[in-house]
Design a protein around this motif. Sequence first.
Motif, mmCIF file in Angstrom:
data_model
loop_
_atom_site.group_PDB
_atom_site.id
_atom_site.type_symbol
_atom_site.label_atom_id
_atom_site.label_comp_id
_atom_site.label_asym_id
_atom_site.label_seq_id
_atom_site.Cartn_x
_atom_site.Cartn_y
_atom_site.Cartn_z
ATOM 1 N N ALA A 17 17.852 -15.657 52.966
ATOM 2 C CA ALA A 17 17.566 -15.918 54.371
ATOM 3 C C ALA A 17 16.094 -15.738 54.711
ATOM 4 N N GLU A 18 15.409 -14.826 54.012
ATOM 5 C CA GLU A 18 14.007 -14.558 54.326
ATOM 6 C C GLU A 18 13.042 -15.323 53.424
ATOM 7 N N TYR A 19 13.583 -16.097 52.487
ATOM 8 C CA TYR A 19 12.745 -16.694 51.450
ATOM 9 C C TYR A 19 11.680 -17.630 52.003
ATOM 10 N N ALA A 20 12.041 -18.478 52.940
ATOM 11 C CA ALA A 20 11.105 -19.495 53.427
ATOM 12 C C ALA A 20 9.850 -18.866 54.022
ATOM 13 N N VAL A 21 10.027 -17.755 54.740
ATOM 14 C CA VAL A 21 8.882 -17.076 55.340
ATOM 15 C C VAL A 21 8.121 -16.265 54.303
ATOM 16 N N GLN A 22 8.853 -15.455 53.545
ATOM 17 C CA GLN A 22 8.214 -14.533 52.611
ATOM 18 C C GLN A 22 7.460 -15.260 51.506
ATOM 19 N N SER A 23 7.984 -16.364 51.028
ATOM 20 C CA SER A 23 7.335 -17.078 49.928
ATOM 21 C C SER A 23 5.980 -17.630 50.348
ATOM 22 N N ARG A 24 5.851 -18.022 51.593
ATOM 23 C CA ARG A 24 4.580 -18.568 52.068
ATOM 24 C C ARG A 24 3.521 -17.484 52.273
ATOM 25 N N ILE A 25 3.967 -16.252 52.486
ATOM 26 C CA ILE A 25 3.017 -15.147 52.555
ATOM 27 C C ILE A 25 2.625 -14.705 51.151
ATOM 28 N N TRP A 173 -3.233 -9.025 47.229
ATOM 29 C CA TRP A 173 -1.869 -9.400 47.601
ATOM 30 C C TRP A 173 -1.390 -8.523 48.754
ATOM 31 N N GLY A 174 -1.643 -7.209 48.614
ATOM 32 C CA GLY A 174 -1.275 -6.299 49.690
ATOM 33 C C GLY A 174 -2.003 -6.611 50.990
ATOM 34 N N GLU A 175 -3.284 -6.952 50.875
ATOM 35 C CA GLU A 175 -4.055 -7.296 52.066
ATOM 36 C C GLU A 175 -3.513 -8.549 52.747
ATOM 37 N N ARG A 176 -3.007 -9.476 51.943
ATOM 38 C CA ARG A 176 -2.427 -10.680 52.553
ATOM 39 C C ARG A 176 -1.185 -10.307 53.363
ATOM 40 N N TRP A 177 -0.376 -9.385 52.856
ATOM 41 C CA TRP A 177 0.774 -8.926 53.634
ATOM 42 C C TRP A 177 0.306 -8.245 54.917
ATOM 43 N N ARG A 178 -0.781 -7.414 54.809
ATOM 44 C CA ARG A 178 -1.315 -6.745 55.993
ATOM 45 C C ARG A 178 -1.825 -7.766 57.010
ATOM 46 N N MET A 179 -2.427 -8.822 56.532
ATOM 47 C CA MET A 179 -2.901 -9.887 57.400
ATOM 48 C C MET A 179 -1.774 -10.478 58.229
ATOM 49 N N HIS A 180 -0.553 -10.434 57.677
ATOM 50 C CA HIS A 180 0.612 -10.987 58.367
ATOM 51 C C HIS A 180 1.446 -9.911 59.042
ATOM 52 N N GLY A 181 0.829 -8.725 59.259
ATOM 53 C CA GLY A 181 1.468 -7.722 60.110
ATOM 54 C C GLY A 181 2.233 -6.623 59.419
ATOM 55 N N ALA A 182 2.237 -6.585 58.094
ATOM 56 C CA ALA A 182 2.981 -5.545 57.385
ATOM 57 C C ALA A 182 2.266 -4.203 57.488
ATOM 58 N N THR A 183 3.035 -3.128 57.609
ATOM 59 C CA THR A 183 2.477 -1.783 57.620
ATOM 60 C C THR A 183 2.187 -1.335 56.192
ATOM 61 N N ALA A 184 1.464 -0.212 56.058
ATOM 62 C CA ALA A 184 1.154 0.316 54.728
ATOM 63 C C ALA A 184 2.422 0.618 53.945
#
Length: 237
Positions: A17-25, A173-184
């Motif tokens: 269910a989350e693949y379409a969003v997560q894969s693009r990040i 890679w981690g910074e890209r997740w942070r760019m999209h709003g992920a917490t540490a």
Amino acid sequence: MTKTGNAAGKFDAGRAAEYAVQSRIALAGYDACHELAACLLAADLGPGRPARILVAGAGGTAREIVSAARLERLWHFTAVDPSAPMLELAMAAVGEAGLTARTAPVLGEVAALPEEPIYDAATLIGVLHHLPGEAAKQSVLDALAKRLKPKAPLILAGNRHAYESRPLFLSAWGERWRMHGATAAEIEAKLGKIRQGADPPASDQEVGGLLTQAGFEEPTLFFSSLFWGGWITHRRG
């Protein structure tokens, strides 16, 4: 696809269910890679010609199919995936694009298809690094080669390099997740899951070795994004 152990099981209904969003990040340039893959196949096979395309690991967004179908109206696709939730998502995307009549879904592995060289081209995108060990990777490439016509192109794309061998890439890679709003904490959890849940080839050279052993020509890299690489090769005639 070859016997994948827990590889297909990782893509349950929740993960699908989350693949379409997560894969693009996770993959910067996700859509560009798929579009370039379609363009390379069209250029290789010749525009406007009918073709049968084998899409291995088609589950999720079916982006390989949707992108290629935008270019070529005479192509028909066989969409193979061992995960039922992922294949259902793919066929929903195919339906939304009006491509159901041109796409045959197959729940299972490439090795379960008839062993005949009937396909004009194939794709294996985002799959190889999920297969544990060299034998599983080699097996799926062997299965693809047996079902492709001589000189047929294959698009292969996925992660390569041991993740810990590229610490800067891993941090980026981690910074890209942070760019999209992920917490540490979320970033650490995501990177931990990636480290534990994948077994990418160690290098571009290893990718080339797997392909040549399966009966393909030396691959040409056409796309790279951190750990991700995209190659085109051809079955030897």
